[in-house]
Design an enzyme around this catalytic site. Structure first.
Site, PDB file in Angstrom:
ATOM      1  N   SER A   1      39.864  38.949  44.120  1.00 17.35           N
ATOM      2  CA  SER A   1      39.247  40.150  43.554  1.00 17.35           C
ATOM      3  C   SER A   1      39.382  40.229  42.037  1.00 17.35           C
ATOM      4  CB  SER A   1      39.829  41.423  44.195  1.00 17.35           C
ATOM      5  OG  SER A   1      39.485  41.487  45.552  1.00 17.35           O
TER       6      SER A   1
ATOM      7  N   ARG B   1      32.713  32.628  51.607  1.00 19.55           N
ATOM      8  CA  ARG B   1      31.844  32.781  50.437  1.00 19.55           C
ATOM      9  C   ARG B   1      32.289  31.814  49.354  1.00 19.55           C
ATOM     10  NH1 ARG B   1      33.206  37.663  47.999  1.00 19.55           N
ATOM     11  NH2 ARG B   1      33.688  36.536  46.084  1.00 19.55           N
TER      12      ARG B   1
ATOM     13  N   GLU C   1      45.370  43.411  47.037  1.00 18.54           N
ATOM     14  CA  GLU C   1      44.025  43.764  47.494  1.00 18.54           C
ATOM     15  C   GLU C   1      44.049  44.706  48.699  1.00 18.54           C
ATOM     16  OE1 GLU C   1      41.035  40.400  47.155  1.00 18.54           O
ATOM     17  OE2 GLU C   1      42.900  39.271  47.215  1.00 18.54           O
TER      18      GLU C   1
ATOM     19  N   TYR D   1      34.132  46.448  42.524  1.00 17.44           N
ATOM     20  CA  TYR D   1      34.409  47.492  43.501  1.00 17.44           C
ATOM     21  C   TYR D   1      34.179  48.926  43.023  1.00 17.44           C
ATOM     22  CZ  TYR D   1      36.674  43.581  45.803  1.00 17.44           C
ATOM     23  OH  TYR D   1      36.928  42.362  46.381  1.00 17.44           O
TER      24      TYR D   1
ATOM     25  N   ASN E   1      36.218  31.847  49.085  1.00 12.30           N
ATOM     26  CA  ASN E   1      36.863  33.025  49.681  1.00 12.30           C
ATOM     27  C   ASN E   1      36.745  32.920  51.192  1.00 12.30           C
ATOM     28  OD1 ASN E   1      37.320  35.098  47.279  1.00 12.30           O
ATOM     29  ND2 ASN E   1      35.383  34.053  46.925  1.00 12.30           N
TER      30      ASN E   1
ATOM     31  N   GLU F   1      35.483  29.078  43.235  1.00 11.19           N
ATOM     32  CA  GLU F   1      36.467  29.212  44.310  1.00 11.19           C
ATOM     33  C   GLU F   1      35.776  29.447  45.639  1.00 11.19           C
ATOM     34  OE1 GLU F   1      38.657  33.063  44.525  1.00 11.19           O
ATOM     35  OE2 GLU F   1      37.715  33.444  42.589  1.00 11.19           O
TER      36      GLU F   1
ATOM     37  N   ASP G   1      31.845  30.899  45.284  1.00 14.34           N
ATOM     38  CA  ASP G   1      31.404  31.436  43.998  1.00 14.34           C
ATOM     39  C   ASP G   1      31.116  30.292  43.031  1.00 14.34           C
ATOM     40  OD1 ASP G   1      31.804  33.941  45.080  1.00 14.34           O
ATOM     41  OD2 ASP G   1      33.809  34.168  44.228  1.00 14.34           O
TER      42      ASP G   1
ATOM     43  N   GLY H   1      35.192  40.276  51.009  1.00 16.58           N
ATOM     44  CA  GLY H   1      35.132  41.715  51.203  1.00 16.58           C
ATOM     45  C   GLY H   1      33.993  42.132  52.118  1.00 16.58           C
TER      46      GLY H   1
END
Length: 325
Positions: A155, A260, A27, A221, A277, A275, A262, A281
């Site tokens: 990602s 974050r 990443e 992205y 994070n 998951e 998800d 990002g």
């Protein structure tokens, strides 16, 4: 803050700040963009920030720079998995985000899911894949369709959908090149959401929509047709439910500061955790800045809020007077 006086006061409050980004994980490119955005936001607010593209000499660079705080913007192994956090603890440097244990645990999708399952938090069924797995049996046990994931990448790198035994075997081989553990997770057919966490508060959820097979690296992205819905379309009751679930998942792993979570809906309309994070990002496509904006916070305010939470076990004795949180 816009006046020179305000900016000078801000610089004095935070002292010298090292913004760590880049690194050597898969990443890296995303981290470089995220780090540049964070650095720009801090400098615009008068913070004495210095960017460092992290390499093998990071400890020497930090010892030379002597920052008061560290803003971590590294994604993936080597920056988001507890190793860097441990080094910063050793150096006595307060840093943003989760600590050593939570970072390591959240980076490991398998053990995070095992923890959630043990605590009774909802997460899709899964199986650990190995070279001698009975591919057809694994696929059948997961309902006939699965998402294959390397356990320690982010990602969506290395992820693939499988609906046949042959596809499952091929997806495992590809994912195994990125790490020694790979899981298959029961395919979730419902909507996907993400909930940003900042200082113990869940920000407005975002619904993610893509015309691709799933929300993969390109959708995250590169694509310009990915749709981000905020308000997310849930009823107030369901929105409160997903926020509470995200906070429970975040705290169960021991996370702090910002991050974050998800989440997806399964075929029965039930939320299932994907998951956590711990260093999401911060690019122009990123979700935490979107959620913060929906909550009335611009990007510069967001990075200042994250920086203000910089802490660490060793920071209790740090001369800055910061307390562990």
């Amino acid at each position: 803050m816009s006046s020179e006086t305000d900016k000078t006061a801000m610089a004095q409050e935070f002292g010298k700040v090292a913004v760590l980004y880049g690194g050597t994980s898969a990443e890296r490119q995303v981290s470089l963009i995220s780090g540049a955005a964070v650095l720009k936001g801090l400098l615009a607010q008068g913070v004495d920030a210095v960017g460092i593209d992290v390499g093998a000499d990071i400890i020497q660079q930090l010892e030379q720079l002597k920052p008061e705080r560290v803003f971590i913007v590294l994604h993936g192994p080597g920056g988001e998995d507890g190793t860097l956090q441990g080094a910063l603890e050793f150096l006595g440097l307060p840093y943003t985000g989760s600590g050593v244990l939570a970072s390591a645990l959240a980076m490991d999708k398998l053990r995070t899911k095992q923890l959630w399952k043990g605590m009774g938090l909802p997460t899709a069924g899964f199986a650990v894949l190995q070279e001698n797995s009975d591919w057809a049996q694994v696929l059948a046990s997961l309902g006939g369709a699965a998402m294959v994931k390397p356990t320690r990448e982010g990602s969506s790198i290395g992820m693939a959908k499988a609906v046949t035994a042959e596809q499952l075997s091929a997806a495992w081989r590809a994912a195994a090149n990125l790490g020694d553990e790979v899981i298959a997770e029961a395919w979730l057919s419902g909507a996907e959401y993400t909930v940003a966490i900042l200082d113990g508060e869940a920000l407005p959820p975002i619904r993610l929509e893509t015309d691709r097979g799933f929300y993969d690296y390109e959708a995250k992205y590169l694509a310009n047709d990915t749709r981000y819905l905020c308000p997310c379309g849930l009823t107030p009751e369901r929105e409160a439910e997903i926020k509470a679930l995200a906070l429970a998942a975040f705290h169960s792993v021991g996370c702090r500061g910002w991050g974050r979570v998800d989440v997806m809906l399964d075929g029965r309309g039930q939320f299932q955790l994907l998951e956590v994070n711990t260093v999401p990002g911060m690019t122009d496509h990123s979700l935490v800045p979107m959620a913060a904006k929906a909550a009335g916070m611009d990007f510069e305010q967001l990075v200042l809020a994250i920086l203000a939470g910089a802490t660490g076990v060793s920071a209790r004795a740090n001369k800055s007077g910061l307390s562990d949180g």
